[in-house]
Design a protein around this motif. Structure first.
Motif, PDB file in Angstrom:
ATOM      1  N   ASN A  45      34.169  31.005  71.192  1.00 25.06           N
ATOM      2  CA  ASN A  45      34.989  30.114  70.365  1.00 25.06           C
ATOM      3  C   ASN A  45      35.500  30.757  69.083  1.00 25.06           C
ATOM      4  O   ASN A  45      36.345  30.176  68.396  1.00 25.06           O
ATOM      5  CB  ASN A  45      34.184  28.852  70.035  1.00 25.06           C
ATOM      6  N   TYR A  76      29.722  29.840  69.000  1.00 26.99           N
ATOM      7  CA  TYR A  76      30.411  29.509  67.748  1.00 26.99           C
ATOM      8  C   TYR A  76      30.130  30.593  66.705  1.00 26.99           C
ATOM      9  O   TYR A  76      29.604  30.340  65.630  1.00 26.99           O
ATOM     10  CB  TYR A  76      29.960  28.140  67.233  1.00 26.99           C
ATOM     11  N   GLN A 116      35.131  17.495  69.637  1.00 25.58           N
ATOM     12  CA  GLN A 116      36.034  17.511  70.785  1.00 25.58           C
ATOM     13  C   GLN A 116      37.228  18.389  70.470  1.00 25.58           C
ATOM     14  O   GLN A 116      37.949  18.137  69.492  1.00 25.58           O
ATOM     15  CB  GLN A 116      36.478  16.083  71.129  1.00 25.58           C
ATOM     16  N   TRP A 117      37.420  19.408  71.278  1.00 20.82           N
ATOM     17  CA  TRP A 117      38.503  20.355  71.058  1.00 20.82           C
ATOM     18  C   TRP A 117      38.491  20.887  69.612  1.00 20.82           C
ATOM     19  O   TRP A 117      39.503  20.899  68.930  1.00 20.82           O
ATOM     20  CB  TRP A 117      39.871  19.773  71.440  1.00 20.82           C
ATOM     21  N   TYR A 118      37.292  21.273  69.175  1.00 14.69           N
ATOM     22  CA  TYR A 118      37.099  21.926  67.871  1.00 14.69           C
ATOM     23  C   TYR A 118      37.445  21.014  66.693  1.00 14.69           C
ATOM     24  O   TYR A 118      37.700  21.482  65.587  1.00 14.69           O
ATOM     25  CB  TYR A 118      37.906  23.233  67.796  1.00 14.69           C
ATOM     26  N   SER A 119      37.434  19.721  66.937  1.00 16.84           N
ATOM     27  CA  SER A 119      37.827  18.781  65.898  1.00 16.84           C
ATOM     28  C   SER A 119      37.068  17.467  66.105  1.00 16.84           C
ATOM     29  O   SER A 119      36.093  17.414  66.845  1.00 16.84           O
ATOM     30  CB  SER A 119      39.347  18.556  65.955  1.00 16.84           C
ATOM     31  N   LEU A 132      34.960  25.168  61.366  1.00 19.63           N
ATOM     32  CA  LEU A 132      35.703  24.081  62.003  1.00 19.63           C
ATOM     33  C   LEU A 132      35.583  22.774  61.227  1.00 19.63           C
ATOM     34  O   LEU A 132      36.458  21.909  61.329  1.00 19.63           O
ATOM     35  CB  LEU A 132      35.194  23.882  63.436  1.00 19.63           C
ATOM     36  N   LYS A 191      39.870  10.653  63.657  1.00 17.91           N
ATOM     37  CA  LYS A 191      41.083  11.149  63.003  1.00 17.91           C
ATOM     38  C   LYS A 191      41.965   9.984  62.560  1.00 17.91           C
ATOM     39  O   LYS A 191      42.551  10.013  61.459  1.00 17.91           O
ATOM     40  CB  LYS A 191      41.874  12.060  63.942  1.00 17.91           C
TER      41      LYS A 191
END
Length: 213
Positions: A132, A126, A77-80, A139, A86
């Protein structure tokens, strides 16, 4: 590793915000549940209000220490990673690295770690020349750095692209490929995958299960 290889466990930490609404991650989880010695922790179901240091960190550190192999499964999600993952990093890994580093943190050394990530876009996006600009491997570098911090054995990630648009046949094949990847991961302990399916596991008393708190 346990001396008795029948006791070894591949622990999957599933960080999908709502697996009931998932297609790709749900297909992967179903495939994993058909394998022996796999435990799946649906972290969003376990911690709908989030993870807290005092209440949850010891339990989640123990989950990692019990495992012989660890898989982090999530939709990118959103490159993370998703927000709960998290938070898990900030709380559980901080505890293990900086509060109990000599005991809990040291206990992760040598454990294989594999990421299983789904991306909504196609693989071609990617690439340096794609929309991206970054590869998924780039990532995932922060997760690999965390694995290095604990001297874990980083394994090649399992990646599913175009996850939102895959037809049923392709989703089924992704599940089978995930099962093969998990089997290869287990061979570090077994030398060979001991059973073929969940029915084999049940006959031998080793059915895969979802692990709770």
């Amino acid at each position: 590793m346990h001396e008795d290889d029948e006791q070894t466990v591949t622990q999957i930490l599933l960080f999908h915000p709502n697996i009931e609404r998932s297609t790709a991650n749900a297909a992967l989880a179903r495939a994993a549940a058909g394998l022996c010695h796999v435990e799946i922790a649906d972290m969003a179901a376990l911690y709908p209000a989030g993870i807290e240091m005092e209440r949850d960190s010891e339990r989640e550190a123990a989950r990692l220490l019990r495992a012989d192999r660890i898989v982090l499964q999530f939709p990118m999600q959103w490159y993370s990673t998703p927000a709960l993952m998290k938070q898990w990093q900030d709380i559980v890994l901080t505890r293990m690295a900086y509060i109990y580093g000599d005991t809990e943190g040291a206990g992760l050394a040598g454990k294989p770690l594999m990421v299983a990530a789904t991306m909504g876009a196609e693989e071609s996006t990617y690439r340096p020349e794609g929309r991206n600009r970054f590869t998924v491997a780039e990532l995932l570098a922060p997760l690999q750095a965390s694995a290095n911090r604990f001297a874990m054995d980083w394994r090649d990630p399992f990646l599913v692209f175009d996850a939102d648009g895959l037809p049923a046949d392709d989703l089924a094949e992704a599940g089978r490929a995930y099962g093969r990847a998990l089997s290869r991961l287990a061979k570090a302990a077994f030398g060979a995958w001991p059973y073929g399916s969940s029915s084999d596991c049940q006959e031998n008393g080793h059915a895969a299960r979802a692990s709770g708190a």
